[in-house]
Motif scaffolding. Structure first.
Motif, PDB file in Angstrom:
ATOM      1  N   GLN A  96      20.111  67.587  24.666  1.00 44.01           N
ATOM      2  CA  GLN A  96      19.957  66.249  25.399  1.00 44.01           C
ATOM      3  C   GLN A  96      18.334  65.769  25.298  1.00 44.01           C
ATOM      4  OE1 GLN A  96      21.230  67.048  29.277  1.00 44.01           O
ATOM      5  NE2 GLN A  96      23.377  67.275  28.610  1.00 44.01           N
ATOM      6  N   SER A  97      17.625  66.786  25.493  1.00 42.51           N
ATOM      7  CA  SER A  97      16.139  66.061  25.734  1.00 42.51           C
ATOM      8  C   SER A  97      15.062  67.086  24.988  1.00 42.51           C
ATOM      9  CB  SER A  97      15.718  66.027  26.981  1.00 42.51           C
ATOM     10  OG  SER A  97      15.787  67.249  27.768  1.00 42.51           O
ATOM     11  N   GLY A  98      15.481  68.235  24.490  1.00 42.27           N
ATOM     12  CA  GLY A  98      14.648  69.284  23.637  1.00 42.27           C
ATOM     13  C   GLY A  98      13.966  70.146  24.859  1.00 42.27           C
ATOM     14  N   LEU A  99      13.313  70.996  24.481  1.00 39.97           N
ATOM     15  CA  LEU A  99      12.576  71.929  25.370  1.00 39.97           C
ATOM     16  C   LEU A  99      10.981  71.964  24.993  1.00 39.97           C
ATOM     17  CD1 LEU A  99      12.819  73.934  27.765  1.00 39.97           C
ATOM     18  CD2 LEU A  99      13.478  75.432  26.199  1.00 39.97           C
ATOM     19  N   ASN A 100       9.986  71.985  25.798  1.00 39.12           N
ATOM     20  CA  ASN A 100       8.744  72.206  25.519  1.00 39.12           C
ATOM     21  C   ASN A 100       8.100  73.457  26.093  1.00 39.12           C
ATOM     22  OD1 ASN A 100       8.398  69.575  24.111  1.00 39.12           O
ATOM     23  ND2 ASN A 100       8.593  68.735  26.224  1.00 39.12           N
ATOM     24  N   LEU A 101       7.721  74.245  25.343  1.00 37.86           N
ATOM     25  CA  LEU A 101       7.035  75.371  26.034  1.00 37.86           C
ATOM     26  C   LEU A 101       5.448  75.466  25.693  1.00 37.86           C
ATOM     27  CD1 LEU A 101       9.648  76.059  24.169  1.00 37.86           C
ATOM     28  CD2 LEU A 101       9.400  78.307  25.209  1.00 37.86           C
ATOM     29  N   SER A 102       5.057  75.794  26.862  1.00 37.00           N
ATOM     30  CA  SER A 102       3.393  75.922  26.867  1.00 37.00           C
ATOM     31  C   SER A 102       3.079  77.119  26.094  1.00 37.00           C
ATOM     32  CB  SER A 102       2.783  76.409  28.160  1.00 37.00           C
ATOM     33  OG  SER A 102       3.191  77.386  28.721  1.00 37.00           O
ATOM     34  N   SER A 103       1.926  77.445  25.947  1.00 38.95           N
ATOM     35  CA  SER A 103       1.168  78.332  24.747  1.00 38.95           C
ATOM     36  C   SER A 103       2.090  79.780  24.877  1.00 38.95           C
ATOM     37  CB  SER A 103      -0.140  78.806  25.167  1.00 38.95           C
ATOM     38  OG  SER A 103      -0.670  79.665  24.264  1.00 38.95           O
TER      39      SER A 103
END
Length: 207
Positions: A96-103
């Motif tokens: 649906q929106s994708g996933l963002n991962l920090s470092s």
């Protein structure tokens, strides 16, 4: 060195356990390392680098602390094994929106887990590279050696060309030695009784 993928998977699993991961995550590490090697990547080297970075660390501080569309870790760096193992539980969110991962340490290790999101082609991007996989095939673009980086995981309509499947792995002597050294921690120290039994002391009831 020229090794079978079975040997790679078993050794990778034990090495991850020796570096402090649970047996469940260690098994995931073995499968992921095998998958990378089958795609022609240096899975053993990638794992050796990751375990060298996480060995002795508090892994709970490298786990995602938020499971919305922005994953972070208390330590400031996410472990790709822990984060990757969580991806399958959030496939709808990725669609649906994708996933963002920090470092993320060793972002290449996210790809085998993305490949297990059945029925979807997944794109993984990080600073200096990207990958698209449909599960069995992989299209990879690299600009230098992947290092800790923010990453995104999302579905894509991008076609993935057929990949050559490799049945052997060729890790460097140094990387393999690192993994073997870590596997040694999984063996229980010998007791005097076990040493005697293992040596076949030659004692019998008649002695």
């Amino acid at each position: 060195m020229n090794l079978s993928l079975n040997e790679v998977e078993v050794t990778a699993k034990k090495a991850a356990r020796g570096a402090g991961y649970s047996w469940g995550l260690a098994e995931e590490a073995g499968k992921a390392t095998r998958w990378l090697c089958a795609q022609g990547l240096d899975g053993c080297g990638i794992l050796a680098d990751l375990l060298s970075a996480t060995d002795g660390q508090d892994l709970s501080q490298m786990s995602p602390t938020a499971l919305d569309n922005e994953w972070t870790a208390a330590s400031g760096q996410l472990c790709p094994l822990i984060a990757g193992a969580s991806l399958s539980d959030h496939s709808a969110q990725i669609s649906q929106s994708g996933l963002n991962l920090s470092s993320v340490l060793s972002p290449l290790f996210l790809i085998p887990f993305a490949a297990r999101l059945n029925g979807q082609s997944i794109r993984v991007e990080w600073n200096g590279g990207s990958a698209v996989t449909d599960g069995g095939n992989l299209s990879l673009s690299l600009n230098g050696t992947p290092t800790a980086s923010a990453a995104t995981v999302h579905t894509t309509d991008q076609p993935v060309p057929l990949s050559v499947v490799h049945t052997r792995a060729e890790p460097s002597d140094q990387d393999w030695a690192t993994l073997i050294q870590l596997t040694g921690r999984t063996y229980a120290p010998a007791t005097e009784e076990s040493r005697l039994l293992g040596a076949g002391s030659g004692l019998s009831d008649a002695d």
